[in-house]
Design an enzyme around this catalytic site. Structure first.
Site, short mmCIF file in Angstrom:
data_model
loop_
_atom_site.label_atom_id
_atom_site.label_comp_id
_atom_site.label_asym_id
_atom_site.label_seq_id
_atom_site.Cartn_x
_atom_site.Cartn_y
_atom_site.Cartn_z
N ARG A 35 0.82 -1.22 0.00
CA ARG A 35 0.00 0.00 0.00
C ARG A 35 0.86 1.27 0.00
O ARG A 35 0.51 2.26 0.64
CB ARG A 35 -0.96 0.03 1.18
CG ARG A 35 -2.08 -0.99 1.10
CD ARG A 35 -3.23 -0.46 0.23
NE ARG A 35 -4.29 -1.46 0.12
CZ ARG A 35 -5.43 -1.39 0.81
NH1 ARG A 35 -5.66 -0.41 1.62
NH2 ARG A 35 -6.33 -2.33 0.64
N ARG A 39 -3.95 6.62 0.46
CA ARG A 39 -4.50 7.84 1.07
C ARG A 39 -3.57 8.58 1.99
O ARG A 39 -3.83 9.73 2.34
CB ARG A 39 -5.80 7.49 1.82
CG ARG A 39 -6.96 7.22 0.89
CD ARG A 39 -8.11 6.61 1.62
NE ARG A 39 -7.72 5.33 2.16
CZ ARG A 39 -8.56 4.39 2.58
NH1 ARG A 39 -9.86 4.61 2.55
NH2 ARG A 39 -8.13 3.25 3.06
N ARG A 48 -7.32 10.96 -6.48
CA ARG A 48 -8.50 10.15 -6.15
C ARG A 48 -9.77 10.99 -6.26
O ARG A 48 -10.82 10.49 -6.67
CB ARG A 48 -8.32 9.58 -4.74
CG ARG A 48 -9.46 8.82 -4.16
CD ARG A 48 -9.58 7.45 -4.77
NE ARG A 48 -10.66 6.71 -4.14
CZ ARG A 48 -11.94 6.88 -4.40
NH1 ARG A 48 -12.32 7.74 -5.32
NH2 ARG A 48 -12.87 6.16 -3.78
N ASP A 85 -6.51 -3.42 -7.51
CA ASP A 85 -7.04 -4.01 -6.28
C ASP A 85 -7.30 -5.49 -6.50
O ASP A 85 -7.54 -5.93 -7.63
CB ASP A 85 -8.35 -3.32 -5.87
CG ASP A 85 -8.68 -3.63 -4.42
OD1 ASP A 85 -8.16 -2.93 -3.52
OD2 ASP A 85 -9.43 -4.60 -4.17
N TYR A 161 -14.47 -12.08 0.39
CA TYR A 161 -15.24 -10.88 0.04
C TYR A 161 -16.47 -11.23 -0.79
O TYR A 161 -17.54 -10.64 -0.64
CB TYR A 161 -14.34 -9.87 -0.72
CG TYR A 161 -13.30 -9.27 0.20
CD1 TYR A 161 -13.60 -8.20 1.02
CD2 TYR A 161 -12.00 -9.80 0.25
CE1 TYR A 161 -12.66 -7.67 1.88
CE2 TYR A 161 -11.05 -9.27 1.11
CZ TYR A 161 -11.38 -8.21 1.92
OH TYR A 161 -10.46 -7.69 2.78
O1 CP3 Z 1 0.14 0.38 -3.27
C1 CP3 Z 1 -0.31 -0.77 -3.38
O2 CP3 Z 1 -0.11 -1.65 -2.49
C2 CP3 Z 1 -1.03 -1.18 -4.63
C3 CP3 Z 1 -2.46 -1.12 -4.66
C4 CP3 Z 1 -3.33 -2.04 -3.80
C5 CP3 Z 1 -4.59 -1.62 -3.30
N1 CP3 Z 1 -5.20 -2.69 -2.71
C6 CP3 Z 1 -5.15 -0.27 -3.44
C7 CP3 Z 1 -6.32 0.14 -2.63
C8 CP3 Z 1 -3.17 -3.39 -3.43
C9 CP3 Z 1 -1.99 -4.30 -3.66
C10 CP3 Z 1 -4.38 -3.78 -2.75
C11 CP3 Z 1 -4.60 -5.15 -2.26
C12 CP3 Z 1 -5.81 -5.44 -1.48
N2 CP3 Z 1 -7.07 -4.96 -1.67
C13 CP3 Z 1 -5.87 -6.39 -0.43
C14 CP3 Z 1 -4.72 -7.27 0.02
C15 CP3 Z 1 -3.78 -6.55 0.91
C16 CP3 Z 1 -4.36 -6.25 2.28
O3 CP3 Z 1 -4.51 -5.07 2.59
O4 CP3 Z 1 -4.62 -7.20 3.03
C17 CP3 Z 1 -7.20 -6.44 0.05
C18 CP3 Z 1 -7.71 -7.31 1.16
C19 CP3 Z 1 -7.95 -5.51 -0.74
C20 CP3 Z 1 -9.42 -5.26 -0.68
C21 CP3 Z 1 -9.72 -3.85 -0.36
N3 CP3 Z 1 -9.44 -2.78 -1.18
C22 CP3 Z 1 -10.36 -3.34 0.80
C23 CP3 Z 1 -10.83 -4.19 1.97
C24 CP3 Z 1 -10.46 -1.96 0.64
C25 CP3 Z 1 -11.15 -0.98 1.58
C26 CP3 Z 1 -10.32 -0.65 2.75
C27 CP3 Z 1 -9.57 0.61 2.50
O5 CP3 Z 1 -8.34 0.64 2.80
O6 CP3 Z 1 -10.20 1.57 2.07
C28 CP3 Z 1 -9.84 -1.61 -0.59
C29 CP3 Z 1 -9.70 -0.27 -1.18
C30 CP3 Z 1 -8.33 0.17 -1.63
N4 CP3 Z 1 -7.46 -0.58 -2.35
C31 CP3 Z 1 -7.77 1.46 -1.44
C32 CP3 Z 1 -6.51 1.44 -2.06
C33 CP3 Z 1 -5.53 2.59 -2.18
C34 CP3 Z 1 -8.46 2.65 -0.74
C35 CP3 Z 1 -9.59 3.13 -1.56
C36 CP3 Z 1 -9.61 4.62 -1.85
O7 CP3 Z 1 -8.58 5.25 -2.13
O8 CP3 Z 1 -10.71 5.17 -1.81
#
Ligand code: CP3
Length: 352
Positions: A35, A39, A48, A85, A161
């Site tokens: 990540r 944000r 975003r 994602d 999910y």
């Molecule tokens: O920088 C990076 O790591 C690359 C991008 C990336 C994202 N998600 C962007 C993202 C990666 C590799 C992921 C993987 C991901 N997504 C996982 C596995 C890693 C982990 O955290 O366990 C999982 C479980 C998800 C599913 C997911 N995506 C959830 C549960 C959420 C909501 C929670 C949150 O943090 O908001 C997301 C959204 C998400 N994926 C965001 C980002 C930057 C935030 C959304 C936004 O900017 O509005």
């Protein structure tokens, strides 16, 4: 750029991340953060704000490219991870994914074999075309020493999910299905495994040089179910991707799986394993005898910052210096993390 290998004076132009995954020790270790785009960065929040929603952001190559490059520009990590994602693949299968502000992902629940009929893997190539386009442009934009990482969720994690309809605390729906109808549930895992293989190979063909499988919810399964729903599908995915792309290393991240990480490292064919913050040093050293290790720093310590952060970062580097090691966190960067803490962390890892 050339990097010298500790103890041997060997020089190579290959990206340090890829060399470590091939078994080399490099001092200081290559570093990237799960990540690392997100944000906590003001430039990410500005970008975003221009997207209609999170999935649109992921499917708009110019935006995904920019978000991927933001942390590289600001901090100079050794690897870039594609901005996308793990739920993109659920969306491609037809699971009706949306991300709601302040609520996280929302999906149309798949609760039994009757619901499988609405899912199809025939649309992956078309659906993910913008993702592959972004990868191609990123590979050309990045210097050779910065490896480009593609990724997917592990089938078990993506299934949580899809079955729960979003994030979950107790995983009651998916566990009930898995225990009451393992054959039917196995069809969902098989579908996800085949979709994941296609998506990972698509990313490599587009320019990804390394892949990570995020099995973020591996830690909620007892041993027999960990074997059946994490080990077996992961081995199949690794073998299938390797058959098509023999040179591309895969890092597996079975988060919070405790002692089962040893078996996962030995039995799946992954070249590297992610370590969450609770993996003890003795286990990490044992893992390093057969695979590269990546991670271990608690993301909350990065949020906290200060001497506790830099001391622990240096301690992890020192503890793992005798084997292949990629510096990373035990889980993703948390949104309230001050960007200056990331800067201080990289300086500490790199010996400043
Ligand atoms: O920088 C990076 O790591 C690359 C991008 C990336 C994202 N998600 C962007 C993202 C990666 C590799 C992921 C993987 C991901 N997504 C996982 C596995 C890693 C982990 O955290 O366990 C999982 C479980 C998800 C599913 C997911 N995506 C959830 C549960 C959420 C909501 C929670 C949150 O943090 O908001 C997301 C959204 C998400 N994926 C965001 C980002 C930057 C935030 C959304 C936004 O900017 O509005």
């Amino acid at each position: 750029m050339t990097v010298s290998v500790s103890g041997q004076g060997v020089e190579s132009d290959e990206a340090p991340l890829l060399r470590v995954l091939a078994g080399e020790r490099i001092d200081p270790p290559p570093v990237w953060l799960m990540r690392q785009a997100g944000r906590y960065l003001p430039e990410y929040r500005a970008l975003r704000a221009k997207a209609r929603n999170f999935l649109d952001f992921c499917y708009t190559p110019d935006m995904a490219i920019e978000a991927t490059l933001q942390p590289i520009r600001r901090f100079g990590m050794d690897a870039a991870i594609l901005f996308s994602d793990i739920l993109v693949i659920a969306d491609a299968l037809g699971a009706g994914v949306s991300f709601e502000e302040g609520k996280g992902p929302v999906l149309e629940p798949v609760r039994g074999i009757g619901d499988l009929a609405k899912l199809s893997k025939s649309r992956i190539a078309e659906h993910c075309a913008p993702v592959y386009e972004a990868i191609g442009s990123l590979r050309s934009a990045l210097p050779d020493r910065v490896a480009l990482i593609g990724f997917a969720g592990g089938p078990w994690t993506v299934a949580t999910y899809m079955v729960e309809g979003g994030s979950s605390k107790d995983f009651a729906q998916i566990k009930r299905w898995m225990w009451t109808d393992p054959d039917g549930f196995g069809r969902l895992i098989d579908l996800l495994s085949e979709a994941t293989i296609e998506h990972l190979i698509g990313q490599v063909r587009a320019g990804a040089q390394c892949l990570q499988l995020f099995e973020s919810w591996a830690g909620v399964l007892p041993e027999p179910e960990f074997d059946r729903w994490v080990m077996v599908p992961t081995r199949h995915i690794v073998e299938s991707v390797r058959a098509a792309c023999p040179k591309v290393p895969i890092i597996g991240f079975a988060r919070a799986a405790g002692a089962m990480v040893d078996r996962y490292a030995q039995g799946t064919g992954v070249r590297g394993v992610g370590l969450d913050a609770m993996v003890p040093r003795t286990q990490a050293l044992r893992l390093q005898e057969t695979v590269a290790v990546q991670g271990n720093l608690d993301p909350v310590l990065l949020l906290a910052g200060g001497k506790a952060l830099t001391d622990r970062a240096r301690a992890i580097v020192a503890a793992l210096a005798d084997g292949p090691h990629v510096f990373n966190l035990g889980h993703g960067v948390l949104p309230p993390t001050p960007p200056e803490h990331v800067e201080a962390l990289l300086a500490a890892v790199r010996g400043a």
